[in-house]
Motif scaffolding. Structure first.
Motif, PDB file in Angstrom:
ATOM      1  N   GLU A 722      -1.170   5.016  13.348  1.00 52.80           N
ATOM      2  CA  GLU A 722      -2.240   5.683  12.621  1.00 52.80           C
ATOM      3  C   GLU A 722      -1.746   6.414  11.379  1.00 52.80           C
ATOM      4  OE1 GLU A 722      -0.711   8.418  15.886  1.00 52.80           O
ATOM      5  OE2 GLU A 722      -1.214   6.305  15.651  1.00 52.80           O
ATOM      6  N   SER A 723      -0.443   6.318  11.062  1.00 53.40           N
ATOM      7  CA  SER A 723       0.136   7.145  10.003  1.00 53.40           C
ATOM      8  C   SER A 723      -0.515   6.903   8.655  1.00 53.40           C
ATOM      9  CB  SER A 723       1.645   6.881   9.910  1.00 53.40           C
ATOM     10  OG  SER A 723       2.297   7.327  11.063  1.00 53.40           O
ATOM     11  N   MET A 724      -0.620   5.637   8.246  1.00 54.49           N
ATOM     12  CA  MET A 724      -1.112   5.367   6.900  1.00 54.49           C
ATOM     13  C   MET A 724      -2.583   5.734   6.753  1.00 54.49           C
ATOM     14  SD  MET A 724       0.808   2.091   5.335  1.00 54.49           S
ATOM     15  CE  MET A 724       2.578   2.154   5.096  1.00 54.49           C
ATOM     16  N   ALA A 725      -3.388   5.469   7.772  1.00 52.33           N
ATOM     17  CA  ALA A 725      -4.786   5.873   7.719  1.00 52.33           C
ATOM     18  C   ALA A 725      -4.901   7.389   7.640  1.00 52.33           C
ATOM     19  CB  ALA A 725      -5.526   5.346   8.948  1.00 52.33           C
ATOM     20  N   PHE A 726      -4.034   8.094   8.382  1.00 54.66           N
ATOM     21  CA  PHE A 726      -4.045   9.563   8.352  1.00 54.66           C
ATOM     22  C   PHE A 726      -3.690  10.083   6.963  1.00 54.66           C
ATOM     23  CE2 PHE A 726      -1.124  13.213   8.397  1.00 54.66           C
ATOM     24  CZ  PHE A 726      -2.017  14.217   8.751  1.00 54.66           C
ATOM     25  N   TYR A 727      -2.599   9.589   6.390  1.00 51.71           N
ATOM     26  CA  TYR A 727      -2.179  10.059   5.073  1.00 51.71           C
ATOM     27  C   TYR A 727      -3.218   9.724   4.005  1.00 51.71           C
ATOM     28  CZ  TYR A 727       2.529  11.617   6.261  1.00 51.71           C
ATOM     29  OH  TYR A 727       3.584  12.320   6.751  1.00 51.71           O
ATOM     30  N   LEU A 749       2.153  14.862  -7.285  1.00 48.65           N
ATOM     31  CA  LEU A 749       2.880  14.158  -6.220  1.00 48.65           C
ATOM     32  C   LEU A 749       1.907  13.569  -5.195  1.00 48.65           C
ATOM     33  CD1 LEU A 749       5.904  16.557  -5.580  1.00 48.65           C
ATOM     34  CD2 LEU A 749       5.935  14.336  -6.703  1.00 48.65           C
ATOM     35  N   ALA A 750       0.915  14.357  -4.810  1.00 50.31           N
ATOM     36  CA  ALA A 750      -0.075  13.866  -3.853  1.00 50.31           C
ATOM     37  C   ALA A 750      -0.872  12.713  -4.454  1.00 50.31           C
ATOM     38  CB  ALA A 750      -1.011  15.006  -3.445  1.00 50.31           C
ATOM     39  N   SER A 751      -1.180  12.787  -5.754  1.00 51.70           N
ATOM     40  CA  SER A 751      -1.921  11.712  -6.414  1.00 51.70           C
ATOM     41  C   SER A 751      -1.113  10.421  -6.433  1.00 51.70           C
ATOM     42  CB  SER A 751      -2.279  12.128  -7.846  1.00 51.70           C
ATOM     43  OG  SER A 751      -3.082  13.280  -7.854  1.00 51.70           O
ATOM     44  N   SER A 752       0.194  10.536  -6.685  1.00 52.32           N
ATOM     45  CA  SER A 752       1.051   9.345  -6.694  1.00 52.32           C
ATOM     46  C   SER A 752       1.096   8.688  -5.322  1.00 52.32           C
ATOM     47  CB  SER A 752       2.474   9.734  -7.140  1.00 52.32           C
ATOM     48  OG  SER A 752       2.463  10.274  -8.435  1.00 52.32           O
ATOM     49  N   LEU A 753       1.238   9.514  -4.279  1.00 52.13           N
ATOM     50  CA  LEU A 753       1.254   8.957  -2.919  1.00 52.13           C
ATOM     51  C   LEU A 753      -0.088   8.323  -2.573  1.00 52.13           C
ATOM     52  CD1 LEU A 753       3.163  11.653  -0.823  1.00 52.13           C
ATOM     53  CD2 LEU A 753       3.945   9.376  -1.448  1.00 52.13           C
ATOM     54  N   TYR A 754      -1.161   8.948  -3.007  1.00 53.72           N
ATOM     55  CA  TYR A 754      -2.499   8.408  -2.742  1.00 53.72           C
ATOM     56  C   TYR A 754      -2.665   7.039  -3.400  1.00 53.72           C
ATOM     57  CZ  TYR A 754      -7.542   7.779  -3.151  1.00 53.72           C
ATOM     58  OH  TYR A 754      -8.803   7.257  -3.111  1.00 53.72           O
ATOM     59  N   LEU A 755      -2.250   6.902  -4.658  1.00 50.56           N
ATOM     60  CA  LEU A 755      -2.353   5.610  -5.342  1.00 50.56           C
ATOM     61  C   LEU A 755      -1.493   4.554  -4.660  1.00 50.56           C
ATOM     62  CD1 LEU A 755      -2.399   6.539  -9.134  1.00 50.56           C
ATOM     63  CD2 LEU A 755      -4.267   5.695  -7.739  1.00 50.56           C
ATOM     64  N   TRP A 756      -0.295   4.964  -4.192  1.00 53.93           N
ATOM     65  CA  TRP A 756       0.592   4.016  -3.490  1.00 53.93           C
ATOM     66  C   TRP A 756      -0.084   3.488  -2.223  1.00 53.93           C
ATOM     67  CZ3 TRP A 756       3.327   5.247   1.250  1.00 53.93           C
ATOM     68  CH2 TRP A 756       4.161   4.231   1.687  1.00 53.93           C
ATOM     69  N   LEU A 757      -0.694   4.392  -1.448  1.00 56.31           N
ATOM     70  CA  LEU A 757      -1.375   3.969  -0.225  1.00 56.31           C
ATOM     71  C   LEU A 757      -2.572   3.067  -0.544  1.00 56.31           C
ATOM     72  CD1 LEU A 757      -1.294   7.316   1.768  1.00 56.31           C
ATOM     73  CD2 LEU A 757      -0.156   5.200   2.429  1.00 56.31           C
ATOM     74  N   CYS A 758      -3.313   3.407  -1.599  1.00 62.00           N
ATOM     75  CA  CYS A 758      -4.465   2.581  -1.973  1.00 62.00           C
ATOM     76  C   CYS A 758      -4.032   1.168  -2.336  1.00 62.00           C
ATOM     77  CB  CYS A 758      -5.206   3.225  -3.142  1.00 62.00           C
ATOM     78  SG  CYS A 758      -6.131   4.710  -2.682  1.00 62.00           S
ATOM     79  N   ARG A 759      -2.942   1.045  -3.082  1.00 68.11           N
ATOM     80  CA  ARG A 759      -2.437  -0.288  -3.439  1.00 68.11           C
ATOM     81  C   ARG A 759      -2.137  -1.104  -2.190  1.00 68.11           C
ATOM     82  NH1 ARG A 759       2.282   1.414  -7.649  1.00 68.11           N
ATOM     83  NH2 ARG A 759       1.016   2.206  -9.355  1.00 68.11           N
ATOM     84  N   ARG A 760      -1.473  -0.482  -1.237  1.00 72.05           N
ATOM     85  CA  ARG A 760      -1.099  -1.222  -0.025  1.00 72.05           C
ATOM     86  C   ARG A 760      -2.345  -1.640   0.751  1.00 72.05           C
ATOM     87  NH1 ARG A 760       2.472  -1.020   3.310  1.00 72.05           N
ATOM     88  NH2 ARG A 760       4.496  -1.569   2.459  1.00 72.05           N
ATOM     89  N   ILE A 761      -3.284  -0.697   0.891  1.00 66.57           N
ATOM     90  CA  ILE A 761      -4.459  -0.972   1.717  1.00 66.57           C
ATOM     91  C   ILE A 761      -5.354  -2.025   1.063  1.00 66.57           C
ATOM     92  CG2 ILE A 761      -6.615   0.083   2.517  1.00 66.57           C
ATOM     93  CD1 ILE A 761      -4.896   2.590   3.149  1.00 66.57           C
ATOM     94  N   MET A 762      -5.415  -2.029  -0.293  1.00 71.04           N
ATOM     95  CA  MET A 762      -6.252  -3.010  -0.974  1.00 71.04           C
ATOM     96  C   MET A 762      -5.677  -4.422  -0.895  1.00 71.04           C
ATOM     97  SD  MET A 762      -7.955  -1.059  -4.247  1.00 71.04           S
ATOM     98  CE  MET A 762      -6.469  -0.369  -4.920  1.00 71.04           C
ATOM     99  N   HIS A 763      -4.413  -4.547  -0.491  1.00 75.83           N
ATOM    100  CA  HIS A 763      -3.817  -5.868  -0.246  1.00 75.83           C
ATOM    101  C   HIS A 763      -3.867  -6.244   1.228  1.00 75.83           C
ATOM    102  CE1 HIS A 763      -2.161  -5.363  -4.304  1.00 75.83           C
ATOM    103  NE2 HIS A 763      -1.940  -6.662  -4.289  1.00 75.83           N
ATOM    104  N   SER A 764      -4.499  -5.392   2.044  1.00 69.00           N
ATOM    105  CA  SER A 764      -4.516  -5.618   3.490  1.00 69.00           C
ATOM    106  C   SER A 764      -5.863  -6.190   3.923  1.00 69.00           C
ATOM    107  CB  SER A 764      -4.250  -4.301   4.232  1.00 69.00           C
ATOM    108  OG  SER A 764      -4.481  -4.441   5.606  1.00 69.00           O
ATOM    109  N   SER A 765      -5.829  -6.982   4.965  1.00 70.43           N
ATOM    110  CA  SER A 765      -7.062  -7.514   5.537  1.00 70.43           C
ATOM    111  C   SER A 765      -7.872  -6.435   6.246  1.00 70.43           C
ATOM    112  CB  SER A 765      -6.732  -8.637   6.529  1.00 70.43           C
ATOM    113  OG  SER A 765      -5.891  -8.141   7.566  1.00 70.43           O
ATOM    114  N   LYS A 766      -7.281  -5.252   6.441  1.00 72.21           N
ATOM    115  CA  LYS A 766      -7.950  -4.158   7.138  1.00 72.21           C
ATOM    116  C   LYS A 766      -8.685  -3.227   6.188  1.00 72.21           C
ATOM    117  CE  LYS A 766      -4.229  -4.134  10.586  1.00 72.21           C
ATOM    118  NZ  LYS A 766      -3.150  -3.333  11.188  1.00 72.21           N
ATOM    119  N   ILE A 767      -8.845  -3.626   4.925  1.00 68.12           N
ATOM    120  CA  ILE A 767      -9.412  -2.725   3.918  1.00 68.12           C
ATOM    121  C   ILE A 767     -10.824  -2.283   4.255  1.00 68.12           C
ATOM    122  CG2 ILE A 767     -10.231  -4.658   2.497  1.00 68.12           C
ATOM    123  CD1 ILE A 767      -9.683  -2.904   0.046  1.00 68.12           C
TER     124      ILE A 767
END
Length: 1197
Positions: A722-727, A749-767
C-alpha cells in the motif's frame, strides 16, 4: 534389405550424424524425429557399436559421449529437436548398463544454466541421473537456484495441460522429498543439512509467490498442491512428508508479512471470511489442508500464536476455511478457543485473549453450525474465575471498546458473563456496560453524521447561501420558502438534513440557530425533525471524552488545555479566538516551562520508544494537537489561522521532537485512513513552510530540516503493497493545501515526489483506482515549482521494491524508457549513463536484497543508452574513473559488485568511451595498473588466476592493444587449457591437475591423484598447482590438517627430484621462477607461500633427509623467507596497518623440527643472525633443548 528397412537406416544415420557431429539437423530428419520404433533404435545402437569399434574406443565410453552430446544439443536448442527418439536410445543404453551414469550426471550438473525440467524428469525416470543430486549441484549457484523458483512458478501459472502438470508434480514432489522426506542412506551421505534448508526455502518462496499472485490477480486459478497427493509421483515421498510440507506452508502463510495490527483485525475481520474472500485464494488454502488432520492444523496454529508474529488476515482466513471445510472443524475450533481463553486468564496473557476473541468471532461470521457469539461470551467466566482474572478481562474489553463493531457490543451488552461476587467485580462490569451503551449511542449518531457528510456539495452550498441571506436580512429567504412548498421532497430529504447537522449550539445563538427557530415558528420545519435535531445537539453538548482526564489539565477550576483547544477549533469569531489562543499560551508556558530552550538541534531517533517516555507530557500534547488539526480540517476546510495555531506550540523543543516522531511514525506505518492522510498533509505543509524557524534534526549522516528528511529517497517506505497509494494520497493533500494557499514554493520536494508517483501510476494498469489523486500532475504552477533531477529520479527508482510496485514487471521497462525520452532527453548520454550506474551501485550497497529487481531494470536502460555508442568529450574512460572514485569512498570490497555489473556492459568501456575511439596510452596504463596492483588482490584471493568471466571481459576490452600483463596472460592461458580439454599426451596430467587442484575449489576429502607424465615442464607446473592448492587451503584457516595429496607426493619427489622445485621458494620469487609469480599471485598467497612450503617440507623431513641432497637447502631458504615475511608482519602491526593478509603465529615451530635430530643443529648453524635474534624473543626458543639454545646464543653473541 527392403525399402522400409533402407528408410529406417537412412533416418538413423541422419539422426546419429546430427547428434555426434554438432551439425544442424536437416529438414528431412526433423520430419521423422518423433517416429520412434524398435528398428530405428536398434539401427542407431548398431551404428554406435560399429563406430566405437572403428575408433578403438570402449563402447560404454563412446555411448556415454553420445548421450552427453545429445543432451548438450537439447539444452542449447541448436536445432528443432524434441528428442523422443534420443530418449528411447538413452533408455535402451541405460537398461543394458552400457553408459556411465555418473559422467552424464556430472555433465548435466556442470551446465552453466538450469537444465530444462522436461529433460531432468525424462532422465530421472529413465534412471540415468538423479534430480536430487542435480538440485544439490545447484546449491552453490544463486542464479540456478533463482531459476528453479522462476521455472516452478512459470509452470504453475501456465495454462494447464497434462504434460506440464506432470512436470510440475514430479519436480514439486522431488523438492518436497528433499526438504521434508526420509532420504535413503546413500542420499543422506550426499545431501547436507544446508541442501535441505534450501529446498524448504524454495518451497516457501514458491508459496509466497503464489499467494501474492492470487491476491493481485484473484481471477486466476492455480493448481499446485492439490493434485500432488493423487498423482503417481507420490511414490517418491510418503504421505507424512507431504503433511509436514503442507503444514510448513500454512505456517509460512500465517507468519507472512505480519503488518496488520490487532486493532485493524478487530475492525475488518468480517471482510476476511471464506465466502467473501477471493475464491482462488481460498482454494489454495484448501489444497494445503487436503492431506492434513484438523487436530494437527490447530495444534500448529496454537504453537504459532505462542511464538511468532501473526498476519491476522491470513490466519483468520485459514480459520474460516477450517470451519467450513472440515466436518469436525467447529468442534475442534471451539476446544482451541476455550483453551486459549483459559490459558490467557490463568497467565494474564493479553495476546492469547485477543486471539481467542478474534477466533470466536471468525467462526461466528461464517454462519455455519457455530454457536451464537453471545452465548460463547457469556460462558467465558465461571465461579472459579478470580477477581484478578475478571479485572484483566474487563481491562482488555475496555481497551478495545472504541474499535468494536456494533453487533459485538450489542452481544456483550445482552449476554453478560458470570461476575464473581468479590472485590469490585460488579463495579467493573457496570463501568464497562456504561462504555458499551455510550459507544452504541455513538453508532446511532454517526449514522446520522455520515448521511450529512455524503450530501451533494451543491446542497451544502445552497444551505450556506440561505444562512448568509438570513443573517443579512433577518428573514427566511424566498428560495427556502419556495423549496418548502414546491420542492418538498428536495427540502425534506436533502436541504433539512444538511441544515440540521448535529453540533454544539453556540451561546449566544448564531445565524444558523436563528434560521432554524424561524423555520420552526413559520411551520416550514416539521416537528419530528426539529426534536431530533435538538436531541442530537444536546447529546453532543453533554458528551464527555472516553479517555480518563489528561494529566495536563489545570486544577483550581481554571480552564484546562483540552477544553481551550476544542474551543479554539470551533470558534468562528476572530477576536474571541485570539483571546482563547492567549489563554492556551499561558497554559503551555506553565506546563512546558522546564523545556530546555538552549536546544539547537534534535538528535532524532525514530527507532526508539524513549520519546513517549522521556517527553511524556509533550508527547501527549502533540497527539492531541494532531487530533485537533484533523477535526479543524474536517469542520472548517483548513482555516487560515492554522499557521498561527501551529507556531504557538512550536516554540517548545520537546513538543517539536514529539511532533517529528509522530509524523515519522505515521508515514512509516502507511496509514490508509483518508481523513488522517489529509490531516498529515496539512502538517507536512506547516513543517515545510516554517522549516526556517523549526529545530533541525541530526539523523545518522543527515543534518538538516525535518521536512527534507521526510522527502529523502532513502527514507521512503516503499516495501509495502500500500506504500505508493499511501504516499500519493498524502502528497496530493500536501500539494493541494499548498496550492490553495499559493505556497507551492514551500513544498518543492513534496511536489517532485508527487510528480514522480503520478508518472509511475499513469503508466500502470491500476490507474483507475487513483484518478482522483493524479489530477494535479498537469498543473502548470506545480510543474514550474517541482524540480526532479535525473540523479534524484534514478535514486527514487532504486528505492522502489519490485513486489510492492504499482507497475508490473512488464510495465516497468516501458515506463523507464518513456520518462527517459520525455523528461531527460537533454541530459548528455555519458552523464546519464554515469548517473544510472551510480544509482544502481549506491542502491545495492544500501540494501542488496530489496533492490535486485529494480537494478535489473535500470541496467537494461543503461545498456539501451550504451547501444547507441555516443562519443564523449573526455578521453579517459568514465567507467574506470567512476570505479576509482567509488573505491576511495566505499573501499576495495566494491570490486566484486562492480564486476558483476560491468560484465553486463560493453567491454570497451574499460579502455575507452566509444567503440570507435582509439585506446590512449594513459588509459591503457591505468587499466594495467588496476589489473596488476588492485584486482590481482581483490579478485584472485583464493587462486592464482582471475575468474573466467573477468578474464574474458578484460581481453575484449584490450582487444588490439594487449599489453604485457602477466596476471591477465596467465589467467587467459589457464582458461584456454580448461576450454580445450586436452585429453591425450603429456598435457593430460596438467589438465587433470587443473581440475583436481584448482585452488579455489579443492576439497580436503578429495582423494583424487594424477599420473605424472614424465615431461619435466608439465610435471613441474602440475606440482606448482598442488602448492597453490595447499596455500589456498591455508588461507581458509585450515592449518591443523593438510590435504591428502601432500603425503602422497613425498615418495614421488624422492623418485623424481625435479618435482621438489615446486616446493622451493626461489622457483616462486627468485630468478629460477618459470612464471612471474610475483605479478600473478595475490599478496595474501605470496605472504603465506613460504609458511606453507616450510611446514610441508617439515612434514616430509623423515623421508627426504636421507634421500634428497638439496632438501635442507630448500628448508632453510623457506625458513629465512618466512622469517622476513613475519618480521614484515610485526612492523606493519606496529604501524597499525591492515593485518588481514598475514597469518599470526610463531616464526618457526622448532618443536616440530626437533624430530629431525642432529639436522636441527645444521639448520641453526646456517640461519641468518637477524632471524636467530628474533627467535630468542619467542616462547618456542625456551622450549628448545639446552644444546640448541647454547648454539643460538653463541652465534648471536
Amino acid at each position: 534389405m527392403g525399402e522400409a528397412g533402407l528408410e529406417i537406416q537412412r533416418k538413423a544415420n541422419s539422426l546419429f550424424s546430427a547428434f555426434f557431429s554438432k551439425q544442424v539437423i536437416s529438414t528431412e530428419v526433423i520430419r521423422y524425429q518423433d517416429e520412434v520404433d524398435n528398428n530405428s533404435v536398434a539401427l542407431v545402437m548398431s551404428i554406435l557399436r560399429a563406430d566405437a569399434e572403428k575408433s578403438k574406443t570402449p563402447f560404454k565410453l563412446y555411448a556415454t559421449q553420445f548421450v552427453i552430446q545429445g543432451l548438450n544439443a537439447l539444452i542449447g536448442k541448436h536445432f528443432n529437436l524434441k528428442g523422443n527418439l534420443f530418449y528411447a536410445i538413452a533408455t535402451k543404453l541405460a537398461n543394458q548398463g552400457e553408459i556411465h551414469s555418473q559422467k552424464i550426471q556430472d555433465a548435466v550438473n556442470n551446465q552453466p544454466d538450469l537444465a530444462p525440467f522436461q529433460m531432468l524428469v525424462n532422465l530421472d525416470e529413465i534412471g540415468i541421473i538423479s534430480i536430487i543430486l542435480y538440485f544439490q549441484s545447484c546449491s552453490e549457484c544463486p542464479s540456478k537456484l533463482s531459476a528453479w523458483g522462476d521455472s516452478l512458478f512459470g509452470l504453475v501459472c501456465s495454462p494447464p495441460n497434462p504434460q506440464e502438470s506432470h512436470l510440475l508434480h514430479y519436480i514439486l514432489t522431488t523438492i518436497i522429498h528433499i526438504g521434508f522426506g526420509e532420504l535413503s542412506a546413500d542420499l543422506q551421505r550426499n545431501i547436507s543439512g544446508q541442501i535441505v534448508k534450501l529446498a524448504v526455502s524454495l518451497l516457501n518462496d514458491f508459496t509466497r509467490r503464489m499467494w501474492d499472485f492470487l491476491w493481485e490477480f484473484p481471477e486466476k486459478e492455480i493448481h499446485a498442491f492439490d493434485c500432488v497427493v493423487d498423482s503417481q509421483q507420490v511414490m517418491f515421498c510418503q504421505l507424512t512428508s507431504l503433511q509436514r510440507c503442507y503444514l510448513e506452508q500454512l505456517s509460512f502463510i500465517i507468519s507472512y508479512k505480519p503488518e496488520i495490527k490487532p486493532i485493524t483485525a478487530i475492525k475488518s475481520q468480517h471482510e476476511w471470511t471464506f465466502f467473501k474472500s477471493p475464491k482462488n485464494v481460498v482454494k489454495l488454502i484448501t489444497q494445503l489442508l487436503i492431506p492434513l488432520d484438523v487436530e494437527n492444523v490447530l495444534k500448529k496454529i496454537d504453537e504459532i500464536l505462542n511464538r511468532y508474529e501473526i498476519n491476522w488476515k491470513n490466519l483468520l482466513l485459514i480459520i474460516s476455511t477450517v470451519q467450513v471445510c472440515y466436518p469436525t472443524g467447529n468442534q475442534h475450533l471451539k476446544a482451541l478457543i476455550n483453551s486459549l481463553v483459559q490459558r490467557a486468564l490463568e497467565n494474564i496473557q493479553m495476546e492469547l485473549l485477543l486471539a481467542s476473541f478474534l477466533l470466536a468471532r471468525q467462526i461466528n461470521a461464517e454462519h455455519t453450525s457455530s454457536p451464537h457469539y453471545g452465548a460463547w461470551f457469556s460462558s467465558i467466566t465461571s465461579s472459579s474465575t478470580t477477581s484478578k482474572q475478571f479485572a484483566f478481562l474487563l481491562k482488555f474489553l475496555s481497551n478495545i471498546v472504541r474499535h468494536e463493531p456494533s453487533w459485538v457490543l450489542h452481544a456483550h451488552k445482552t449476554n453478560a458473563p458470570f461476575i464473581p461476587m468479590m472485590d469490585n467485580c460488579r463495579t467493573l462490569w457496570t463501568d464497562y456496560a456504561a462504555l458499551v451503551r455510550t459507544r452504541l449511542e455513538d453508532f446511532k449518531l454517526k449514522q446520522s453524521t455520515d448521511q450529512i457528510i455524503e450530501e451533494d456539495a451543491t446542497v451544502v452550498k445552497e444551505v450556506a447561501t440561505a444562512i448568509a441571506s438570513f443573517e443579512k436580512s433577518g428573514r427566511i429567504p424566498n428560495a427556502v420558502i419556495e423549496a418548502a412548498i414546491f420542492r418538498k421532497p428536495y427540502f425534506i430529504n436533502k436541504f433539512l438534513p444538511t441544515l440540521l447537522k448535529p453540533r454544539r449550539v453556540p451561546d449566544p445563538p448564531d445565524a444558523l440557530e436563528e434560521l432554524v427557530e424561524e423555520l420552526k415558528k413559520s411551520g416550514k420545519l416539521p416537528g419530528p425533525h426539529y426534536e431530533a435535531y435538538r436531541t442530537a445537539c444536546q447529546q453532543l453538548q453533554k458528551e464527555t471524552p472516553e479517555n480518563e482526564p489528561m494529566d495536563w489539565q489545570m486544577s483550581d477550576e481554571k480552564p484546562n488545555y483540552e477544553i481551550l483547544m476544542n474551543n479554539v477549533i470551533r470558534c468562528q469569531d476572530e477576536r474571541q479566538q485570539s483571546l482563547l489562543i492567549e489563554q492556551l499560551d499561558g497554559i503551555l508556558g506553565s506546563l512546558l516551562f522546564h523545556t530546555d530552550s538552549s536546544t539547537t538541534v534534535i538528535d532524532f531517533n525514530p527507532d526508539a520508544d524513549e520519546v513517549a517516555i522521556r517527553n511524556a507530557l509533550a508527547y501527549k500534547i502533540a497527539k492531541h494537537w494532531i487530533q485537533s488539526i484533523q477535526t479543524a480540517c474536517f469542520a472548517a476546510n483548513e482555516p487560515d489561522w492554522m499557521n498561527r495555531y501551529f507556531l504557538l506550540f512550536c516554540r517548545y523543543p520537546k513538543f517539536v521532537e514529539s511532533l517529528y516522531f509522530l509524523t515519522w511514525e505515521f508515514i512509516h506505518d502507511c496509514n490508509e485512513d483518508d481523513d488522517v492522510a489529509r490531516c498529515y498533509g496539512i502538517i507536512i505543509l506547516l513543517l515545510c513552510r516554517n522549516s526556517h524557524i523549526l529545530l533541525p534534526v541530526h539523523y545518522r549522516s543527515f543534518r538538516g530540516t525535518f521536512g527534507e528528511l521526510l522527502m529523502r529517497e532513502d527514507q521512503l517506505v516503499l516495501e509495502k503493497k500500500e506504500s505508493m497509494a499511501f504516499y500519493l494520497r498524502l502528497l496530493y493533500y500536501t500539494v493541494m493545501a499548498a496550492k490553495r494557499r499559493k505556497e507551492l514554493a514551500n513544498v518543492r520536494l513534496a511536489s517532485s515526489l508527487y510528480l514522480w508517483l503520478c508518472r509511475r501510476i499513469m503508466h500502470s494498469s491500476k490507474i483507475s483506482g487513483f484518478q482522483k489523486f493524479v489530477g494535479l500532475s498537469k498543473d502548470m504552477e506545480l510543474l514550474k515549482e517541482a524540480d526532479l533531477s535525473a540523479k534524484k529520479w534514478l535514486r527514487l527508482e532504486m528505492a522502489v521494491v519490485a513486489d510492492a510496485d504499482v507497475l508490473s514487471w512488464s510495465e516497468r521497462s516501458g515506463y523507464l524508457h518513456s520518462v527517459l525520452k520525455t523528461e531527460y532527453q537533454d541530459v548528455p548520454a555519458t552523464e546519464l549513463s554515469l548517473l544510472i550506474l551510480d544509482a544502481v551501485m549506491k542502491g545495492i550497497l544500501h540494501n542488496p536484497v530489496a533492490h535486485a529487481d529494480c537494478s535489473k531494470d535500470l541496467l537494461l536502460l543503461l545498456q539501451y543508452l550504451l547501444f547507441n555508442d555516443q562519443s564523449s568529450f573526455s578521453e579517459s574512460p568514465w567507467l574506470v574513473s567512476y570505479w576509482l572514485e567509488l573505491r576511495d569512498e566505499q573501499g576495495k570490497d566494491v570490486d566484486q559488485l562492480m564486476w558483476s555489473i560491468v560484465c553486463t556492459l560493453p567491454p570497451y568501456l574499460l579502455s575507452r568511451n566509444s567503440f570507435h575511439q582509439a585506446i590512449q596510452d594513459t588509459s591503457l596504463r591505468a587499466l594495467a595498473n588496476l589489473i596488476e596492483n588492485e584486482w590481482r588482490n581483490t579478485m584472485t584471493s583464493e587462486s592464482a588466476w582471475l575468474p573466467k568471466y573477468i578474464t574474458s571481459h578484460l581481453l575484449r576490452a584490450l582487444e588490439g592493444a594487449f599489453p604485457d600483463i602477466p596476471c591477465l596472460r596467465f589467467s587467459a592461458q589457464i582458461h584456454r587449457i580448461n576450454d580445450d580439454r586436452v585429453v591425450a599426451g603429456a598435457w593430460a596430467s596438467l589438465d587433470k591437475a587443473l581440475d583436481v587442484f584448482n585452488p579455489s575449489t579443492y576439497d580436503l576429502d578429495n582423494d583424487a591423484t594424477i599420473d605424472w607424465s614424465g615431461a619435466a615442464e608439465v610435471d613441474f607446473l602440475a606440482s606448482q598447482l598442488m602448492t597453490l592448492a595447499a596455500v589456498s587451503w591455508c588461507t581458509k584457516g585450515n592449518t591443523d590438517k593438510w590435504p591428502g595429496f601432500i603425503e602422497q607426493l613425498c615418495p614421488k619427489i624422492s623418485a623424481n627430484p625435479g618435482l621438489l622445485n615446486a616446493w622451493k621458494v626461489p622457483f616462486w620469487t627468485g630468478e629460477d621462477s618459470k612464471l612471474p609469480w610475483m605479478q600473478i599471485l595475490p599478496t595474501c598467497m605470496l605472504n603465506l607461500l613460504p609458511f606453507v612450503i616450510l611446514r610441508v617440507l617439515i612434514s616430509w623431513s623423515d623421508f627426504l633427509l636421507p634421500t634428497t641432497p638439496d632438501y635442507l637447502d630448500a628448508l632453510v631458504t623457506a625458513h629465512n623467507q618466512w622469517t622476513q615475511v613475519t618480521h614484515s608482519f610485526i612492523d606493519s602491526a606496529i604501524g597499525h596497518e591492515n593485518q588481514s593478509n598475514y597469518p599470526v603465529g610463531q616464526i618457526l615451530d622448532f618443536c616440530t623440527l626437533g624430530r629431525m635430530a642432529s639436522d636441527v643443529e645444521q639448520i641453526l648453524g646456517r640461519a641468518p643472525i637477524r632471524s636467530l635474534k628474533l627467535l630468542q624473543k619467542y616462547s618456542c626458543f625456551r622450549a628448545m633443548e639446552a644444546d640448541y639454545q647454547a648454539l643460538v646464543r653463541k652465534r648471536c653473541s
